[in-house]
Design an enzyme around this catalytic site. Structure first.
Site, mmCIF file in Angstrom:
data_model
loop_
_atom_site.group_PDB
_atom_site.id
_atom_site.type_symbol
_atom_site.label_atom_id
_atom_site.label_comp_id
_atom_site.label_asym_id
_atom_site.label_seq_id
_atom_site.Cartn_x
_atom_site.Cartn_y
_atom_site.Cartn_z
ATOM 1 N N CYS A 127 -5.446 1.948 -1.649
ATOM 2 C CA CYS A 127 -5.071 1.023 -0.825
ATOM 3 C C CYS A 127 -4.615 0.274 -1.806
ATOM 4 C CB CYS A 127 -5.312 0.402 -0.129
ATOM 5 S SG CYS A 127 -6.079 1.108 1.289
ATOM 6 N N HIS A 128 -5.210 -0.464 -3.122
ATOM 7 C CA HIS A 128 -4.155 -1.415 -3.730
ATOM 8 C C HIS A 128 -4.701 -1.023 -5.517
ATOM 9 C CE1 HIS A 128 -4.347 -3.417 -0.233
ATOM 10 N NE2 HIS A 128 -3.105 -4.251 -1.114
ATOM 11 N N GLY A 129 -5.495 -0.158 -5.561
ATOM 12 C CA GLY A 129 -5.678 1.065 -7.280
ATOM 13 C C GLY A 129 -7.143 -0.187 -7.189
ATOM 14 N N LEU A 177 -9.883 -5.885 -0.400
ATOM 15 C CA LEU A 177 -9.565 -6.483 1.253
ATOM 16 C C LEU A 177 -10.094 -5.356 2.048
ATOM 17 C CD1 LEU A 177 -5.755 -6.707 0.811
ATOM 18 C CD2 LEU A 177 -7.558 -8.190 1.025
#
Length: 229
Positions: free
Chosen positions: A193-195, A175
């Protein structure tokens, strides 16, 4: 013989007729001057071409008319081509990059400022740029990874020009977040943020990111300089 009375009468009549005719002659001359009919038209015949010297003559030469038409068409074509060239040049110039953008197109980095085992972040074209000085152990580890096990299969040698220098854009392919250097399960980069976990070659190894970190165009003009862009 005429007597004195007759002679006087004839003399008076003659003077009367003379006085009556004289104003008419003067009036006629005045009319001619006002109408400019008394002026001579200049003759420019010596300066005219022979083909047009006769006013009533028509140009019946097909070759002459054809030459004039070709000349007119040629002049129009040249003018149109020049105008089109100027229009295209102006249009292309309006779409070209501005001076400030061109100034940011390339970045030159002094490699001696980056110690071995460290990753330094630079700003390039508005994005973070990661320059990593890899150790021999990192190079050996990344080159031993089986490419077939990777989500985005790329060998380490496909991503670097010099094995000790890794150059990637620091934007997560999930992202668009900015990963953290020297972190994660594989010792490369980690996006909290999202690993998403990347290895020391910038390849995605774990997490939602679909692609490896982007490798920009770069070169090494000499052993101590890196040019990106």
């Amino acid at each position: 013989m005429m007597n004195a009375v007759t002679r006087a009468y004839l003399r008076a009549g003659s003077q009367t007729v003379s006085n009556v005719l004289k104003p008419a002659t003067v009036a006629s001359a005045q009319v001619q001057r006002n109408a400019h009919t008394d002026l001579q038209v200049p003759d420019f015949s010596p300066y005219r071409r022979e083909s047009v010297n006769t006013p009533n003559r028509k140009d019946d030469s097909a070759e002459s008319r054809k030459a004039f038409s070709y000349m007119l068409i040629g002049a129009g074509a040249v003018g149109s081509a020049y105008a089109a060239k100027g229009l295209v040049t102006a249009f292309v110039s309006s779409m070209s990059a501005t001076a400030d953008v061109l100034a940011m197109a390339k970045i030159e980095i002094k490699l001696s400022d980056i110690p071995e085992g460290k990753s330094v972040t630079f700003k390039w074209r508005g994005k973070p740029l990661f320059i990593r000085h890899r150790t021999a152990d990192e190079i050996s580890t990344e080159r031993s990874v089986a490419v077939s096990t990777l989500r985005d299969p790329q060998g380490d040698d496909q991503r670097v020009i010099k094995p000790e220098w890794l150059v990637v854009i620091g934007v997560c392919t999930h992202l668009g977040c900015v990963p953290i250097a020297n972190a994660g399960d594989f010792g490369g980069y980690y996006c909290p943020c999202h690993g998403s976990h990347y290895d020391a070659s910038g390849r995605i190894r774990k997490g939602p990111a679909p692609l490896n970190l982007e490798v920009p165009a770069h070169e090494f003009p000499d052993d101590g300089t890196l040019v990106v862009g």
